[in-house]
Write a protein that holds these residues in place. Sequence first.
Motif, PDB file in Angstrom:
ATOM      1  N   SER A  40     -16.522   8.144  -7.381  1.00 49.60           N
ATOM      2  CA  SER A  40     -15.994   6.881  -7.892  1.00 49.60           C
ATOM      3  C   SER A  40     -15.340   7.078  -9.261  1.00 49.60           C
ATOM      4  CB  SER A  40     -17.105   5.835  -7.998  1.00 49.60           C
ATOM      5  OG  SER A  40     -17.655   5.574  -6.737  1.00 49.60           O
ATOM      6  N   THR A  41     -15.982   7.862 -10.111  1.00 49.15           N
ATOM      7  CA  THR A  41     -15.421   8.144 -11.426  1.00 49.15           C
ATOM      8  C   THR A  41     -14.110   8.905 -11.307  1.00 49.15           C
ATOM      9  OG1 THR A  41     -17.653   8.234 -12.342  1.00 49.15           O
ATOM     10  CG2 THR A  41     -15.897   9.212 -13.658  1.00 49.15           C
ATOM     11  N   LEU A  42     -14.051   9.835 -10.378  1.00 51.09           N
ATOM     12  CA  LEU A  42     -12.826  10.592 -10.145  1.00 51.09           C
ATOM     13  C   LEU A  42     -11.693   9.671  -9.678  1.00 51.09           C
ATOM     14  CD1 LEU A  42     -11.640  13.463 -10.142  1.00 51.09           C
ATOM     15  CD2 LEU A  42     -12.298  13.604  -7.744  1.00 51.09           C
ATOM     16  N   LEU A  43     -11.996   8.749  -8.780  1.00 49.68           N
ATOM     17  CA  LEU A  43     -10.987   7.789  -8.325  1.00 49.68           C
ATOM     18  C   LEU A  43     -10.488   6.914  -9.481  1.00 49.68           C
ATOM     19  CD1 LEU A  43     -12.399   6.575  -4.896  1.00 49.68           C
ATOM     20  CD2 LEU A  43     -10.372   7.968  -5.290  1.00 49.68           C
ATOM     21  N   ILE A  44     -11.398   6.482 -10.334  1.00 56.58           N
ATOM     22  CA  ILE A  44     -11.017   5.658 -11.482  1.00 56.58           C
ATOM     23  C   ILE A  44     -10.095   6.443 -12.412  1.00 56.58           C
ATOM     24  CG2 ILE A  44     -11.899   4.513 -13.559  1.00 56.58           C
ATOM     25  CD1 ILE A  44     -14.396   3.799 -11.861  1.00 56.58           C
ATOM     26  N   LEU A  45     -10.431   7.711 -12.651  1.00 54.03           N
ATOM     27  CA  LEU A  45      -9.600   8.533 -13.535  1.00 54.03           C
ATOM     28  C   LEU A  45      -8.223   8.812 -12.932  1.00 54.03           C
ATOM     29  CD1 LEU A  45     -12.229  11.079 -14.882  1.00 54.03           C
ATOM     30  CD2 LEU A  45     -11.162   9.179 -16.098  1.00 54.03           C
ATOM     31  N   ILE A  46      -8.168   9.067 -11.626  1.00 53.31           N
ATOM     32  CA  ILE A  46      -6.876   9.306 -10.971  1.00 53.31           C
ATOM     33  C   ILE A  46      -6.017   8.049 -11.017  1.00 53.31           C
ATOM     34  CG2 ILE A  46      -5.786   9.755  -8.737  1.00 53.31           C
ATOM     35  CD1 ILE A  46      -8.115  11.668  -8.146  1.00 53.31           C
ATOM     36  N   GLY A  47      -6.606   6.907 -10.697  1.00 50.26           N
ATOM     37  CA  GLY A  47      -5.857   5.652 -10.749  1.00 50.26           C
ATOM     38  C   GLY A  47      -5.378   5.329 -12.154  1.00 50.26           C
ATOM     39  N   LEU A  89      -1.460   5.120 -13.572  1.00 53.98           N
ATOM     40  CA  LEU A  89      -0.956   3.969 -14.321  1.00 53.98           C
ATOM     41  C   LEU A  89      -0.424   4.378 -15.696  1.00 53.98           C
ATOM     42  CD1 LEU A  89      -3.536   1.201 -13.428  1.00 53.98           C
ATOM     43  CD2 LEU A  89      -1.153   1.358 -12.719  1.00 53.98           C
ATOM     44  N   LEU A  90      -1.118   5.296 -16.359  1.00 56.80           N
ATOM     45  CA  LEU A  90      -0.623   5.777 -17.650  1.00 56.80           C
ATOM     46  C   LEU A  90       0.706   6.513 -17.490  1.00 56.80           C
ATOM     47  CD1 LEU A  90      -3.839   7.035 -19.451  1.00 56.80           C
ATOM     48  CD2 LEU A  90      -2.363   5.128 -20.102  1.00 56.80           C
ATOM     49  N   TYR A  91       0.819   7.290 -16.437  1.00 56.91           N
ATOM     50  CA  TYR A  91       2.065   8.004 -16.174  1.00 56.91           C
ATOM     51  C   TYR A  91       3.218   7.027 -15.990  1.00 56.91           C
ATOM     52  CZ  TYR A  91       5.689  10.378 -13.523  1.00 56.91           C
ATOM     53  OH  TYR A  91       6.896  10.848 -13.080  1.00 56.91           O
ATOM     54  N   THR A  92       2.986   5.963 -15.232  1.00 57.37           N
ATOM     55  CA  THR A  92       4.065   4.992 -14.998  1.00 57.37           C
ATOM     56  C   THR A  92       4.416   4.220 -16.260  1.00 57.37           C
ATOM     57  OG1 THR A  92       2.510   3.293 -14.227  1.00 57.37           O
ATOM     58  CG2 THR A  92       3.492   4.728 -12.562  1.00 57.37           C
ATOM     59  N   MET A  93       3.467   4.082 -17.176  1.00 60.50           N
ATOM     60  CA  MET A  93       3.767   3.395 -18.432  1.00 60.50           C
ATOM     61  C   MET A  93       4.562   4.291 -19.378  1.00 60.50           C
ATOM     62  SD  MET A  93       0.104   1.552 -18.969  1.00 60.50           S
ATOM     63  CE  MET A  93       0.474   0.444 -20.308  1.00 60.50           C
ATOM     64  N   ILE A  94       4.294   5.582 -19.343  1.00 65.91           N
ATOM     65  CA  ILE A  94       4.956   6.516 -20.255  1.00 65.91           C
ATOM     66  C   ILE A  94       6.337   6.916 -19.737  1.00 65.91           C
ATOM     67  CG2 ILE A  94       4.807   8.848 -21.212  1.00 65.91           C
ATOM     68  CD1 ILE A  94       1.752   8.473 -21.270  1.00 65.91           C
ATOM     69  N   ILE A 118      -2.921   1.253  -9.111  1.00 66.36           N
ATOM     70  CA  ILE A 118      -3.763   0.050  -9.131  1.00 66.36           C
ATOM     71  C   ILE A 118      -4.733   0.048  -7.955  1.00 66.36           C
ATOM     72  CG2 ILE A 118      -3.719  -2.466  -8.862  1.00 66.36           C
ATOM     73  CD1 ILE A 118      -1.135  -2.441 -10.516  1.00 66.36           C
ATOM     74  N   VAL A 119      -4.236   0.417  -6.771  1.00 64.82           N
ATOM     75  CA  VAL A 119      -5.098   0.425  -5.588  1.00 64.82           C
ATOM     76  C   VAL A 119      -6.223   1.449  -5.741  1.00 64.82           C
ATOM     77  CG1 VAL A 119      -5.156   0.994  -3.127  1.00 64.82           C
ATOM     78  CG2 VAL A 119      -3.367  -0.494  -4.014  1.00 64.82           C
ATOM     79  N   ILE A 120      -5.894   2.652  -6.200  1.00 64.81           N
ATOM     80  CA  ILE A 120      -6.911   3.692  -6.373  1.00 64.81           C
ATOM     81  C   ILE A 120      -7.912   3.289  -7.452  1.00 64.81           C
ATOM     82  CG2 ILE A 120      -7.283   6.082  -7.122  1.00 64.81           C
ATOM     83  CD1 ILE A 120      -4.581   6.733  -5.781  1.00 64.81           C
ATOM     84  N   LEU A 121      -7.417   2.728  -8.549  1.00 69.10           N
ATOM     85  CA  LEU A 121      -8.295   2.282  -9.628  1.00 69.10           C
ATOM     86  C   LEU A 121      -9.250   1.199  -9.144  1.00 69.10           C
ATOM     87  CD1 LEU A 121      -8.954   2.398 -12.697  1.00 69.10           C
ATOM     88  CD2 LEU A 121      -7.290   0.563 -12.968  1.00 69.10           C
ATOM     89  N   MET A 122      -8.735   0.207  -8.446  1.00 75.24           N
ATOM     90  CA  MET A 122      -9.578  -0.885  -7.970  1.00 75.24           C
ATOM     91  C   MET A 122     -10.581  -0.406  -6.918  1.00 75.24           C
ATOM     92  SD  MET A 122      -8.790  -3.264  -9.900  1.00 75.24           S
ATOM     93  CE  MET A 122      -9.579  -4.677  -9.204  1.00 75.24           C
ATOM     94  N   PHE A 123     -10.170   0.519  -6.049  1.00 74.31           N
ATOM     95  CA  PHE A 123     -11.088   1.063  -5.056  1.00 74.31           C
ATOM     96  C   PHE A 123     -12.212   1.840  -5.735  1.00 74.31           C
ATOM     97  CE2 PHE A 123     -12.267   4.297  -1.838  1.00 74.31           C
ATOM     98  CZ  PHE A 123     -12.775   3.428  -0.886  1.00 74.31           C
ATOM     99  N   GLY A 124     -11.870   2.612  -6.765  1.00 78.75           N
ATOM    100  CA  GLY A 124     -12.893   3.340  -7.515  1.00 78.75           C
ATOM    101  C   GLY A 124     -13.857   2.409  -8.224  1.00 78.75           C
TER     102      GLY A 124
END
Length: 64
Positions: free
Chosen positions: A9-16, A20-25, A38-44
């Motif tokens: 779960s922590t790994l999914l949160i970090l990947i998500g 998102l950080l990549y898309t912001m930068i 967003i989907v990966i973050l919310m699933f995690g």
Amino acid sequence: MSTKKQLFSTLLILIGGGLLLYTMISENAIVYFKIAGIVILMFGLFRATRVWVDDNKTTREDEQ
């Protein structure tokens, strides 16, 4: 305590979050990366809260 589920779960949160950080930068970020992040973050987060609730179950008898 289920450490493998918690780690996944922590790994999914970090990947998500990383997506998102990549898309912001990045200036040329694809919209689908934002959606996937967003989907990966919310699933995690969903999995992490389910593991947390399962590990911290209490019965009504314990509360009284």
